[in-house]
Design an enzyme around this catalytic site. Structure first.
Site, PDB file in Angstrom:
ATOM      1  N   MET A   4      36.726  41.707  23.109  1.00  0.00           N
ATOM      2  CA  MET A   4      35.930  42.915  23.390  1.00  0.00           C
ATOM      3  C   MET A   4      34.817  43.058  22.363  1.00  0.00           C
ATOM      4  SD  MET A   4      38.950  45.617  24.231  1.00  0.00           S
ATOM      5  CE  MET A   4      40.382  45.168  25.229  1.00  0.00           C
TER       6      MET A   4
ATOM      7  N   HIS B 113      47.412  35.431  26.820  1.00  0.00           N
ATOM      8  CA  HIS B 113      46.187  36.122  27.249  1.00  0.00           C
ATOM      9  C   HIS B 113      45.518  36.754  26.027  1.00  0.00           C
ATOM     10  CE1 HIS B 113      43.768  38.342  30.264  1.00  0.00           C
ATOM     11  NE2 HIS B 113      43.847  39.368  29.434  1.00  0.00           N
TER      12      HIS B 113
ATOM     13  N   SER C  93      49.700  39.607  26.795  1.00  0.00           N
ATOM     14  CA  SER C  93      48.413  39.879  26.144  1.00  0.00           C
ATOM     15  C   SER C  93      48.683  40.267  24.699  1.00  0.00           C
ATOM     16  CB  SER C  93      47.701  41.036  26.845  1.00  0.00           C
ATOM     17  OG  SER C  93      46.739  41.576  25.954  1.00  0.00           O
TER      18      SER C  93
ATOM     19  N   ASP D  66      45.770  42.414  35.668  1.00  0.00           N
ATOM     20  CA  ASP D  66      45.719  42.725  34.240  1.00  0.00           C
ATOM     21  C   ASP D  66      45.550  44.226  34.032  1.00  0.00           C
ATOM     22  OD1 ASP D  66      45.336  42.769  31.513  1.00  0.00           O
ATOM     23  OD2 ASP D  66      43.402  41.733  31.544  1.00  0.00           O
TER      24      ASP D  66
ATOM     25  N   MET E 109      41.206  43.510  37.513  1.00  0.00           N
ATOM     26  CA  MET E 109      41.609  44.524  36.528  1.00  0.00           C
ATOM     27  C   MET E 109      42.343  45.644  37.252  1.00  0.00           C
ATOM     28  SD  MET E 109      40.740  43.634  33.441  1.00  0.00           S
ATOM     29  CE  MET E 109      41.434  45.122  32.731  1.00  0.00           C
TER      30      MET E 109
ATOM     31  N   HIS F 250      39.961  36.298  28.012  1.00  0.00           N
ATOM     32  CA  HIS F 250      39.389  37.315  28.896  1.00  0.00           C
ATOM     33  C   HIS F 250      38.223  37.949  28.153  1.00  0.00           C
ATOM     34  CE1 HIS F 250      40.149  41.474  31.013  1.00  0.00           C
ATOM     35  NE2 HIS F 250      38.992  40.935  31.337  1.00  0.00           N
TER      36      HIS F 250
ATOM     37  N   ASP G  15      42.374  39.032  24.686  1.00  0.00           N
ATOM     38  CA  ASP G  15      41.357  40.003  25.092  1.00  0.00           C
ATOM     39  C   ASP G  15      40.231  40.062  24.077  1.00  0.00           C
ATOM     40  OD1 ASP G  15      42.384  41.142  27.564  1.00  0.00           O
ATOM     41  OD2 ASP G  15      44.106  41.706  26.316  1.00  0.00           O
TER      42      ASP G  15
ATOM     43  N   MET H 259      35.552  40.404  27.671  1.00  0.00           N
ATOM     44  CA  MET H 259      35.004  41.714  28.055  1.00  0.00           C
ATOM     45  C   MET H 259      33.791  41.956  27.166  1.00  0.00           C
ATOM     46  SD  MET H 259      38.647  43.591  28.502  1.00  0.00           S
ATOM     47  CE  MET H 259      39.452  42.304  27.543  1.00  0.00           C
TER      48      MET H 259
HETATM   49  C1  DX5 Z   1      42.683  45.709  28.889  1.00  0.00           C
HETATM   50  C2  DX5 Z   1      43.055  44.278  28.668  1.00  0.00           C
HETATM   51  C3  DX5 Z   1      44.447  43.966  28.980  1.00  0.00           C
HETATM   52  C4  DX5 Z   1      45.458  44.702  28.146  1.00  0.00           C
HETATM   53  C5  DX5 Z   1      46.689  44.860  28.955  1.00  0.00           C
HETATM   54  O1  DX5 Z   1      41.321  45.856  28.766  1.00  0.00           O
HETATM   55  O2  DX5 Z   1      42.240  43.436  29.454  1.00  0.00           O
HETATM   56  O3  DX5 Z   1      44.700  42.574  28.933  1.00  0.00           O
HETATM   57  O4  DX5 Z   1      45.770  44.045  26.957  1.00  0.00           O
HETATM   58  O5  DX5 Z   1      47.560  45.680  28.267  1.00  0.00           O
HETATM   59  P1  DX5 Z   1      48.718  46.449  29.039  1.00  0.00           P
HETATM   60  O6  DX5 Z   1      49.566  45.425  29.694  1.00  0.00           O
HETATM   61  O7  DX5 Z   1      49.409  47.201  27.945  1.00  0.00           O
HETATM   62  O8  DX5 Z   1      48.050  47.369  30.040  1.00  0.00           O
HETATM   63 ZN    ZN Z   2      42.874  41.275  29.540  1.00  0.00          ZN
END
Ligand code: DX5
Ligand code: ZN
Length: 222
Positions: free
Chosen positions: A36, A32, A7, A174, A136, A65, A34, A67
């Site tokens: 947000m 990956h 990620s 994740d 998650m 992903h 993220d 969010m």
């Molecule tokens: C959290 C994200 C993850 C995050 C994982 O909301 O969806 O993908 O980047 O990071 P680590 O592996 O450090 O928990």
């Molecule tokens: Zn993620």
């Protein structure tokens, strides 16, 4: 097949292309991303422009992903930016089947994500409409949090269900995934492993990915 998906949330964004190429060279299977929005989760990252930038940096599949609230409004933009798979949260979708159909329409793999407090039963009716379920294993929003051990039970439950229904889909975990717990996650039935801080905060990406693969090689999916 078991896949490791770094990620980039934990990467150095000032050197994003270089960081992506470094994990590609180190043996990553997917990247990956993220996304947000400051509403579905308190944190904000970036939109399709981030996927576009990653697309230019690598040929590896891009795993977006989302969010975000109202993900249906943005599916097309993320697909056009180059996302190969798009995960939307069960908790964020007003019409999940419709949103999943939209992902397929735009040529991406469909994935549904569930938060740690969301039971597996809530997505039962869409399991035949996705290529992947993202479980998650931390509360979404930040990298570097500790893995929530009770989520392993959900992975097991989901894996059993998928087998009982004779479906073929990926189970992605994740949040808080590290060399020390990746094997337990594989044994529970996960086959796609997102790791942010465990890889990008390590001194040697290739060594870390190799150590993860060594843990995985001893595990048969339960
Ligand atoms: C959290 C994200 C993850 C995050 C994982 O909301 O969806 O993908 O980047 O990071 P680590 O592996 O450090 O928990
Ligand atoms: Zn993620």
């Amino acid at each position: 097949m078991k896949k490791i998906a770094p990620s980039i949330l934990s990467a150095d964004f000032g050197r994003l292309a270089e960081e992506i190429q470094a994990v590609e060279k180190a043996g990553a299977d997917l990247i990956h991303l993220d996304i947000m929005d400051g509403h579905f989760v308190p944190n904000i990252t970036a939109g399709p422009i981030l996927v576009e930038a990653a697309r230019r940096a690598t040929k590896l599949p891009l795993d977006a992903h989302l969010m975000i609230e109202n993900p249906e409004k943005y599916v097309e933009a993320f697909a056009k930016a180059g996302a190969n798979s798009i995960s939307v949260h069960y908790e964020a979708c007003r019409d999940l089947p419709k949103t999943l159909a939209l992902i397929a329409k735009h040529g991406a793999r469909r994935a549904v994500a569930i938060n740690p407090d969301t039971p597996v039963s809530s997505i039962l009716s869409v399991l035949n409409q996705v290529e992947m379920v993202l479980v998650m294993t931390v509360h979404p929003g930040w990298a570097g949090q500790g893995f929530i051990p009770s989520c392993l039970e959900k992975v097991k439950e989901l894996n059993r269900l998928v087998k009982d229904l004779a479906l073929t889909l990926d189970i992605e975990v994740d949040g808080g995934i590290k060399t020390s717990n990746i094997g337990d996650n594989a044994a529970a039935g996960a086959n796609v492993f997102v790791a942010g801080s465990a890889i990008f905060k390590s001194a040697n990406y290739a060594e870390t990915i190799k150590a993860m693969r060594t843990e995985l090689s001893g595990q048969q999916i339960g």
